[in-house]
Design a protein around this motif. Sequence first.
Motif: not given
Length: 541
Positions: A120-138
């Motif tokens: 068993q694991y905990a898997c955290k998935r971001t709620l929203l798709r990346f809003r751009g490269e800056g958001d992805r990097r953050r």
Amino acid sequence: MILVGGNDTSFQRPAPVFVPEHRTLSTKKSRGTPKFAPPPKAPVKSCPVTRIFPRISDYDRPQPVSFRDDSDTSFIVQSPLYSAEKTALYFEQCYAIEEKLGVGSFGEVYRVRSKEDGRQYACKRTLLRFRGEGDRRRRMEEVQKHEKLPKHKNCVEFYRAWEERQHLYLLTEVCRTSLADMAEDRHDLPESVVWDYLVDLLQGVSHLHKHHLVHMDIKPENIFIGYDGLCKLGDFGLVIETSQEYFEVMNLQFGASADIFSLGMTVLELATDLDLPKQGDMWQSLRAGQVASCAYSLSSDLQAVLTGLLRPDPSERLTADQALSLPVIRRILLRKRVKDIFRISLMKAKGFLLRIWLYVMSFFAFVALPITRLRKRRRSSGDSPNKSRMNNSDSDFTMGFSDEEGLDDHSLAQPLSDISTSSSETNQFLSNKGFGNSTPIISHFKKRPDFFEGSPSIRNSCNASPRIDDSPTFIRRRITLPRTGRPFTQRLNESTSFNSSMANTPSPHRNVVEQEEPAQPLNLTSRNLIDLFNAAESDEE
Ligand SMILES: Nc1ncnc2c1ncn2[C@@H]1O[C@H](COP(=O)(O)OP(=O)(O)OP(=O)(O)O)[C@@H](O)[C@H]1O
């Protein structure tokens, strides 16, 4: 007629008067409703074209995310269950969702079972798709911070991360609940549990600070209770690294002491069941170190430790290591460690006979041995005080284990000979730290010399056996025997005037007790036992 201007001040605007805030604290129990509601969902503005015509570009394929050179990034391509031909996500192909654990501001967390290893694991998935490269990097920064932290039993373990179709997935150790959720359900936590959690968290924070990291967001929502019963720091999204030289002076000192303050507040909240204020007069008085107004229901020992953690001046605040080296905490730590070793061994033991053997040993260690020792003390209480104390060289707290070898905590890694002066050292350290005679913490120590020796309240809360010769005129001294290398504990008939010079003051009895004595034969082959459990524990880790 109304006169305007001149020296007449009657028409000037009144000066604002600040109404003092008289808000009282509410308990979690009386409040009833959850403190935090999930954040509202972001409005969907339009339907992305890719949802109507799914199109998997290379960018959308699962990619491992790692910032370490030595990490395994081949888990996706090597997975026997994953096929790039299928439209299902890597997450769906390789993990089965068992439960949604919660939703945060940025992600939703699921308890999942790996179809590969069955764990068993905990898997955290971001709620929203990346809003751009800056958001992805953050978002990726959280992975980087997790990766910096070496594994520790009091920090939620990180396993791996990947991105797929512009979502980030983080796979971590799954925990039973968060401290915040637990506090909403349980309003009558016994103080022994609070001490256990405090010790766990101090170890986690100390681990972070030793690796030049500060958490910066310690609060009940970011602390978890693992399935192993331990309290763990989690959510490392705001962790700051302080190893850069110019950061060192500023951040490590202030950041680390901020962590300690937050830890103290968290434990205070947990122990009192109060919703601690985030602003207002009550907050200001807590900020000024007036802990007692909220903590009057707690034992004076816990109040004293919390006062040390919540000192208003960061430079006077206890560090995690200093708190861990307080003898009152060391005793809990030692007892907890032995208990944990038994518990983990029992959890891991597969064979029926091995389980039975472990149960028998647990019975001896926690029930039979303390009772035997108590009886022995009672019998020998007719002897002269010195003699009986010298015979009972091991304390109840050590439960028959004559030394602390193999207990790998840093606080226990302190040379055992140092413990001989722990009482006076702790006092000296607190005095040096500016705890004057008038401060509650030092007057508490003066009133309660047994604080250093494991006070009755703590012993009761930890179900320890009572000590018969618990007079404040006796302190325990640990002496390392060079010949055998086995330290043992002796009590000395010394006066405990708790002044810092005590350690250096030659005692008339010291010559007598510092003679080397053969270690007491134990009823149990404790060293073998402890080695065995240490090995089991290190296997697990
Ligand atoms: N390892 C875990 N084991 C069990 N539950 C977890 C774990 N990690 C997170 N949760 C639960 O999932 C929920 C959301 O997690 P988390 O707070 O980490 O999300 P987040 O988006 O980072 O939120 P925030 O930024 O607001 O703190 C919380 O209720 C928490 O209790």
